[in-house]
Scaffold this active site. Structure first.
Site, mmCIF file in Angstrom:
data_model
loop_
_atom_site.group_PDB
_atom_site.id
_atom_site.type_symbol
_atom_site.label_atom_id
_atom_site.label_comp_id
_atom_site.label_asym_id
_atom_site.label_seq_id
_atom_site.Cartn_x
_atom_site.Cartn_y
_atom_site.Cartn_z
ATOM 1 N N GLY A 320 0.810 -1.210 0.000
ATOM 2 C CA GLY A 320 0.000 0.000 0.000
ATOM 3 C C GLY A 320 0.845 1.263 0.000
ATOM 4 N N SER A 321 0.304 2.312 0.607
ATOM 5 C CA SER A 321 0.925 3.638 0.514
ATOM 6 C C SER A 321 2.232 3.762 1.268
ATOM 7 C CB SER A 321 -0.054 4.703 1.011
ATOM 8 O OG SER A 321 -1.156 4.800 0.137
ATOM 9 N N THR A 322 2.604 2.776 2.099
ATOM 10 C CA THR A 322 3.938 2.847 2.708
ATOM 11 C C THR A 322 5.013 2.794 1.627
ATOM 12 O OG1 THR A 322 3.875 0.438 3.053
ATOM 13 C CG2 THR A 322 3.244 1.844 4.912
ATOM 14 N N PHE A 323 4.665 2.257 0.449
ATOM 15 C CA PHE A 323 5.613 2.198 -0.663
ATOM 16 C C PHE A 323 5.852 3.576 -1.264
ATOM 17 C CE2 PHE A 323 7.464 -1.066 -3.598
ATOM 18 C CZ PHE A 323 7.850 -1.937 -2.603
ATOM 19 N N LYS A 324 4.977 4.544 -0.955
ATOM 20 C CA LYS A 324 5.181 5.896 -1.479
ATOM 21 C C LYS A 324 6.441 6.526 -0.922
ATOM 22 C CE LYS A 324 0.315 6.667 -2.375
ATOM 23 N NZ LYS A 324 -0.980 7.056 -1.796
#
Length: 613
Positions: A320-324
């Protein structure tokens, strides 16, 4: 020796038993023992020995007495040897040495607390060829040991083996009862039994052993792979106390706190599973790791349940957005953008028949910090396209996201990487969709993003800062690393990480909510939530990870089941418990100059004062 025997024969035989040796003469050779041991002389000797002549009775009595004394002396010596020796016969000893469990070193946490140790126990065995009545033996033994299958025991006792187990690791009461049965061919052997005094705490890291004390999983298996246990060669006995303890990086106190908070959260949000970890970002030491549901290492059968896997390093997920955090670090490191760059997020991003939109759309142009705090999928995808497909793949490769991560734990999983990686893959992977990695891989990368830019493989063994410096290598610049810390802090004060912003600990964080794939399609109401936090954000020491599989909205959460409402809250509660245990008091005031490089570049000295527009 021959001359001595001849002298004795000359002393007694000619005079008393009538055997003619002939007078010694100079021209005759000296008689030898072989010449004396003839049939004639033997007959004469026996005849003289059994004769009843009174003049020869004294010698006869002395001879018989001497012979009987020698025989009884030999028997006595043998009995004494057998009495003081505890070793079974060699054939049995060889079979037993191969069957009994070997010794293992203690596993300790970083503070010296025992995580796993050996204790002495007794096991009962049988020698089938010495058992007189096998049916009686089976009946008596199963009466004392009701959990032993009578049919299987009868088959074992009926075999031609010299050694078979009846039951391993019996209780003292059972041993006493079997002893009083007095069954020939049934005996006891001491063994080493592995015990885990803390139950399921840290079970996925510690692992477990089988009945023979052989490591099956976790660090227990690692000990065997590194030859740190008893060599277990027949006849080579090693006492557990002679084996050097192995100290792990785990902190038992922190691990207990982590498990406690995960269990409470899993129950509160009715999640299918939960997992989390705490890692030292500067040394790569894993201080705590839990995955629920878990198991008790003392009951290996529980570990075979597929729902009890270690989700941190065996499960692979879209993060999810932790990959951002990785996507923005890549864009900043490439020089394509800086913190002042503006990204167009006014409209959804279309690619063929696919449309990328923001969960909380702003429909305006965003700065790079705002892309992070608003968790804009559109902004992350546009920045990844600036770097390009090949540049994106190369950066993720460098950050360890495209290869299997190997640590001391034998269990690991291969990431699921797209076979044909095009622009659409780069766009979706930028915001954490389309690439499945283990949570431990993602944590390793984020550690490098916030610790100054140095990548190192996480470890479950203790590691000093000097050792960490030797095994690490630079993957991003110090400026990019400070930028990521700045962004994570601003997200805690003005973004989705607010639930983990514990006063006094200068927390930085990032949420991640990924839709689960159900029957090949992304679900609209089932999610996998992730939260990462660092403390303190200006100079991180610890990184916290919390994940929930399929959490549900709880009362008072307004129907939300996204990461901020569950994983973020659990992480905040965990920070409140762990930081004091680490001896870190809450700050009375925020750092005066937390991000000096960012301040020199003119983007703002304090993320706390940078708000949303």
């Amino acid at each position: 020796m021959g001359r001595f025997a001849v002298a004795l024969f000359r002393r007694y035989v000619p005079e008393n038993f009538g055997v003619d040796l002939g007078p010694p003469a100079a021209d005759k050779p000296r008689p030898t023992l072989r010449s004396l041991l003839t049939v004639a002389n033997a007959k004469a000797f026996v005849h003289a020995l059994l004769a009843t002549r009174i003049d020869r009775s004294g010698v006869r009595i002395r001879t018989l007495t001497f012979g009987m004394f020698a025989a009884y002396a030999a028997l006595g010596v043998k009995l004494v040897v057998l009495g003081v020796s505890h070793d079974p016969p060699q054939t049995l000893k060889g079979d037993a040495d191969q069957a009994v469990s070997g010794a293992r070193p203690d596993l300790l946490d970083r503070n010296g607390e025992i995580l796993a140790t050996d204790v002495k126990t007794m096991s009962v065995f049988a020698e089938p060829n010495r058992i007189v009545d096998k049916d009686e033996a089976v009946e008596l033994l199963t009466a004392v040991l009701p959990d032993v299958d009578a049919k299987e025991l009868r088959e074992r006792l009926g075999s031609k083996k010299g050694f078979v187990w009846v039951k391993r690791q019996i209780t003292p009461k059972e041993q006493a009862e079997i002893f009083h049965l007095g069954l020939p061919g049934v005996g006891f052997l001491p063994e080493n039994k592995r015990v885990y005094p803390n139950g399921p705490i840290g079970a996925h890291v510690i692992g477990y052993v089988n009945m023979d004390n052989v490591g099956i999983a976790g660090m227990e298996k690692y000990l065997d792979e590194q030859s740190l246990t008893d060599p277990h060669v027949p006849g080579f006995v090693v006492d557990p106390e002679s084996l050097k303890p192995v100290r792990l990086s785990l902190d038992l106190r922190l691990t207990h706190a982590l498990r406690d908070e995960l269990a409470a959260g899993m129950d509160h949000w009715r999640a299918k599973a939960a997992a989390g970890m705490i890692i030292d970002v500067n040394t790569g030491e894993i201080l705590a790791l839990e995955s629920l549901p878990d198991f008790d290492p003392s009951n290996p059968l529980e570990a075979q349940d597929p729902s009890r896997i270690n989700r941190i390093n065996v499960g692979v997920y879209e993060m999810g957005s932790t990959f951002k955090a990785l996507s923005l670090a890549m864009a900043l490191e490439s020089g394509k953008v800086n913190l002042g760059t503006r990204i167009d997020a006014r409209e959804s991003l279309r690619y063929g028949r696919f449309t990328i939109h923001d969960f909380h759309a702003t429909h305006r142009i965003l700065t790079v910090p705002e892309v992070f705090t608003h968790s804009s999928n559109i902004g992350a995808a546009r920045m990844a396209l600036m770097v390009g497909v090949e540049g994106h793949k190369a950066f993720l490769k460098k950050m360890g996201q495209l290869d299997r991560l190997r640590t001391e734990l034998p269990e690991s999983a291969e990431p699921l990487v797209p076979k044909h990686w095009g622009e659409l893959n780069t766009m979706t992977i930028a915001f954490g969709q389309g690439l499945n990695v283990t949570p431990l891989q993602a944590v390793m990368a984020v550690c490098a993003l916030v610790n100054g830019g140095k990548m190192m493989t996480p470890t479950f063994l203790t590691r000093t800062q000097e050792q960490a410096d030797k095994v690490s290598h630079r993957v991003i610049s110090a400026q990019t690393s400070e930028s990521l810390r700045y962004l994570m802090r601003s997200n805690a004060t003005h973004g989705s990480a607010g639930f983990a912003n514990v006063p006094g600990y200068y927390v930085g964080g990032k949420t991640g909510t990924a839709d689960k794939i159900i029957h090949g399609r992304y679900s609209q109401n089932r999610v996998f939530t992730t939260f990462m936090a660092i403390t303190p954000a200006n100079k991180p020491k610890l990184l916290y990870l919390t994940i929930y599989d399929d959490p549900q909205a709880a009362p008072g959460d307004y129907g939300y089941h996204t990461a901020a409402w569950n994983a973020g809250r659990t992480t905040g509660a965990l920070i409140r418990r762990v930081e004091p245990l680490e001896g870190v008091p809450p700050m009375k005031e925020a750092p005066t100059q937390p991000f000096p490089i960012i301040a020199r570049l003119g983007y703002g000295a304090d993320a706390d004062k940078i708000g949303k527009e």
